[in-house]
Design an enzyme around this catalytic site. Structure first.
Site, PDB file in Angstrom:
ATOM      1  N   LYS A  22       0.843  -1.215   0.000  1.00  0.00           N
ATOM      2  CA  LYS A  22       0.000   0.000   0.000  1.00  0.00           C
ATOM      3  C   LYS A  22       0.867   1.249   0.000  1.00  0.00           C
ATOM      4  O   LYS A  22       0.667   2.171  -0.791  1.00  0.00           O
ATOM      5  CB  LYS A  22      -0.915   0.018   1.237  1.00  0.00           C
ATOM      6  CG  LYS A  22      -1.549   1.382   1.496  1.00  0.00           C
ATOM      7  CD  LYS A  22      -2.453   1.375   2.705  1.00  0.00           C
ATOM      8  CE  LYS A  22      -1.800   1.688   4.015  1.00  0.00           C
ATOM      9  NZ  LYS A  22      -1.554   3.112   4.307  1.00  0.00           N
ATOM     10  N   ASN A  23       1.840   1.255   0.926  1.00  0.00           N
ATOM     11  CA  ASN A  23       2.597   2.491   1.117  1.00  0.00           C
ATOM     12  C   ASN A  23       3.629   2.763   0.028  1.00  0.00           C
ATOM     13  O   ASN A  23       4.301   3.785   0.056  1.00  0.00           O
ATOM     14  CB  ASN A  23       3.212   2.525   2.525  1.00  0.00           C
ATOM     15  CG  ASN A  23       2.129   2.772   3.571  1.00  0.00           C
ATOM     16  OD1 ASN A  23       1.038   3.248   3.233  1.00  0.00           O
ATOM     17  ND2 ASN A  23       2.399   2.439   4.818  1.00  0.00           N
ATOM     18  N   CYS A 116      -5.312   7.673   8.857  1.00  0.00           N
ATOM     19  CA  CYS A 116      -5.748   7.089  10.121  1.00  0.00           C
ATOM     20  C   CYS A 116      -5.607   8.093  11.253  1.00  0.00           C
ATOM     21  O   CYS A 116      -4.615   8.820  11.321  1.00  0.00           O
ATOM     22  CB  CYS A 116      -4.900   5.857  10.437  1.00  0.00           C
ATOM     23  SG  CYS A 116      -5.338   4.433   9.450  1.00  0.00           S
ATOM     24  N   VAL A 327       6.386   6.067  17.761  1.00  0.00           N
ATOM     25  CA  VAL A 327       6.259   6.786  16.488  1.00  0.00           C
ATOM     26  C   VAL A 327       5.032   7.708  16.489  1.00  0.00           C
ATOM     27  O   VAL A 327       5.116   8.867  16.078  1.00  0.00           O
ATOM     28  CB  VAL A 327       6.229   5.799  15.299  1.00  0.00           C
ATOM     29  CG1 VAL A 327       6.067   6.548  13.985  1.00  0.00           C
ATOM     30  CG2 VAL A 327       7.489   4.952  15.278  1.00  0.00           C
TER      31      VAL A 327
END
Ligand code: EPU
Length: 441
Positions: A22-23, A116, A327
């Site tokens: 996806k990324n 998100c 993170v």
């Protein structure tokens, strides 16, 4: 509204081909807008976030064709430099259109990006870098848009104060066609960034990495290409945990284990096993599952995206585990749901000396809104519940929990899961999961 109905406790057995990343897919769709020639991208996952980026490529003037997992893009002319709020707000990657729009049209207007809800997720580091390249960017709180323009982007040397994955990629995309040699220091190390670099180099870019430094020799033009993107590391980890938790019967293909070492190291410590058989890898347990202490970190550390499925895994370990999220400030959206299913998890706040350095997000010592770590007390038998998915990786965690729980669970917020996993329920069904989608008005 869609919901998933899952009857837990089934052993899973069969083959699963891991999708493209996806990324990477989201970023190469942006990169394809840097040329007026045709670009073919293969191994693209058919997921919600990719559809959003396809919509945006079309919106700015591109023609996009989708055939199976292959996407062809041609952006002959930029026709629109404003990214609409309702599409842009769906994914954080929408902010990356700043690069091709500034490069080809010299201006852009993009909304504060979505994605998100796992923390504040500002793009201050990206903006600062682009300003160093000669862009003027102003955020207008009245309309919620970044207003950007440039007479021409030029090369620069830029050091990221703090690590940023998409920030590094935005700078690469902005500098690949800028005049001169750009040097990005303290660049992020994710393999997905290197795949984007390979993609751009296949279009005629001149980009190389030396550790945490990325050197970009600007080229005047990029040409078309045909490129197959790398596998999805997050999907792999999700199915690896699914396999280990449900009898070890999943045969995963389309994986490069050398890009998963930080997962394999900790999985091995927990007593996890894997074996390679022809082109397949099978993750399984043959002894007790042991508790672990994990701190999420940017690559090459243990990925933040893995912490939800890992927390679920640890509910089945014999003893207490800890997970410290460094993170994002708020990535524990699944904890309340696992608790509903009987998991015994509590929050705590580890004492950190150099918190500003330690945390990847912009640390504010006065902000006590979130906890940064959890303790998972294993082992607990999970039972069914009605569950709400808050974000993509929380979705994967909750779905796996429902697969191993006793009884029938109902999951709401399925669109979050569909943003990043292609046909998850169909693929799980084929390997024996009892799962169905229901549309509810
Ligand atoms: N940050 C800032 N300012 C910036 C940039 C980042 O404060 O200008 C903060 C972020 O809010 C975060 C931390 O720094 O707390 C790290 O952010 P980074 O830029 O590295 O990541 P990202 O762009 O938010 C990407 C992936 C994430 C993945 C992380 C880490 C995309 C579209 N997203 O996010 O993927 O978790 O890198 O590898 O590539 C997911 O796939 O579910 C996902 C969230």
């Amino acid at each position: 509204m869609k919901k998933l109905i899952v009857n837990g406790g089934k052993k899973l057995k069969g083959e699963i081909a891991i999708s493209g990343s996806k990324n990477v897919a989201l970023k190469v769709l942006v990169a394809a807008c840097l040329t007026d020639e045709e670009v073919t991208i293969r191994n693209v996952p058919l997921i919600g976030d990719v559809n959003t980026m396809i919509d945006l490529v079309g919106w700015i003037g591109g023609k996009v064709k989708v055939k199976g997992n292959t996407i062809t893009v041609r952006v002959e002319k930029i026709r629109n430099t404003i990214i609409p709020l309702e599409i842009g707000a769906k994914t954080r990657a929408s902010s990356m259109f700043l690069a091709p729009l500034l490069c080809r049209a010299k201006r852009a207007k993009i909304p504060n990006p979505g994605g998100c809800r796992i923390g504040a997720r500002p793009i201050d580091r990206h903006i600062e870098g682009l300003r160093k390249m000669g862009a003027s960017i102003v955020y207008d709180s009245k309309d919620g848009f970044f207003h950007a323009k440039t007479s021409d982007l030029h090369a620069c040397t830029y050091k990221f104060e703090k690590n940023t994955h998409t920030g590094t990629e935005t700078m690469i995309l902005a500098s690949v066609r800028a005049k001169g040699k750009t040097v990005i220091e303290n660049a992020a190390l994710e393999p997905e960034i290197d795949d984007l670099i390979s993609f751009l180099n296949s279009m005629g870019g001149k980009i190389r990495r030396v550790g945490k430094t990325i050197i970009i020799e600007g080229v005047e033009k990029l040409h078309g290409t045909s490129y197959s993107i790398m596998f999805d590391r997050n999907e792999t980890m999700t199915f690896a945990i699914a396999s280990a938790l449900t009898g070890g019967g999943l045969y995963l293909s389309n994986i490069d284990l050398s890009k998963l070492t930080s997962f394999l190291d900790i999985y091995r410590k927990a007593g996890g096993k894997w074996e390679e058989e022809n082109d397949f890898i099978r993750f399984y347990m043959s002894s007790r599952l042991l508790p672990t202490d994990v701190v999420t970190k940017p690559h090459p550390g243990f990925m933040t995206d893995w912490q939800g499925p890992w927390a679920l895994f640890m509910t089945q370990a014999e003893g207490d585990s800890t997970i410290h999220e460094s993170v994002y400030e708020n990535r524990f959206g699944y904890v309340s749901e696992l608790r509903k299913m009987g998991a015994n998890i509590d929050y705590f706040d580890p004492k950190i000396k150099n918190a500003d350095e330690f945390y990847n997000f912009n640390f504010n010592p006065k902000d006590n809104s979130y906890h940064h770590a959890i303790r998972v007390h294993g082992r607990t038998r999970l039972h069914n519940a009605v569950l709400q998915i808050s974000d993509l990786r929380a979705g994967a965690t909750i779905l796996l929990a429902a697969l191993i729980a006793k009884g029938q669970s109902v999951l709401y917020g399925v669109e979050q899961l569909e943003r990043g996993y292609e046909n998850m329920e169909g693929r799980l069904k084929r390997v024996g999961a009892d799962i169905r989608v229901k549309d509810e008005n």
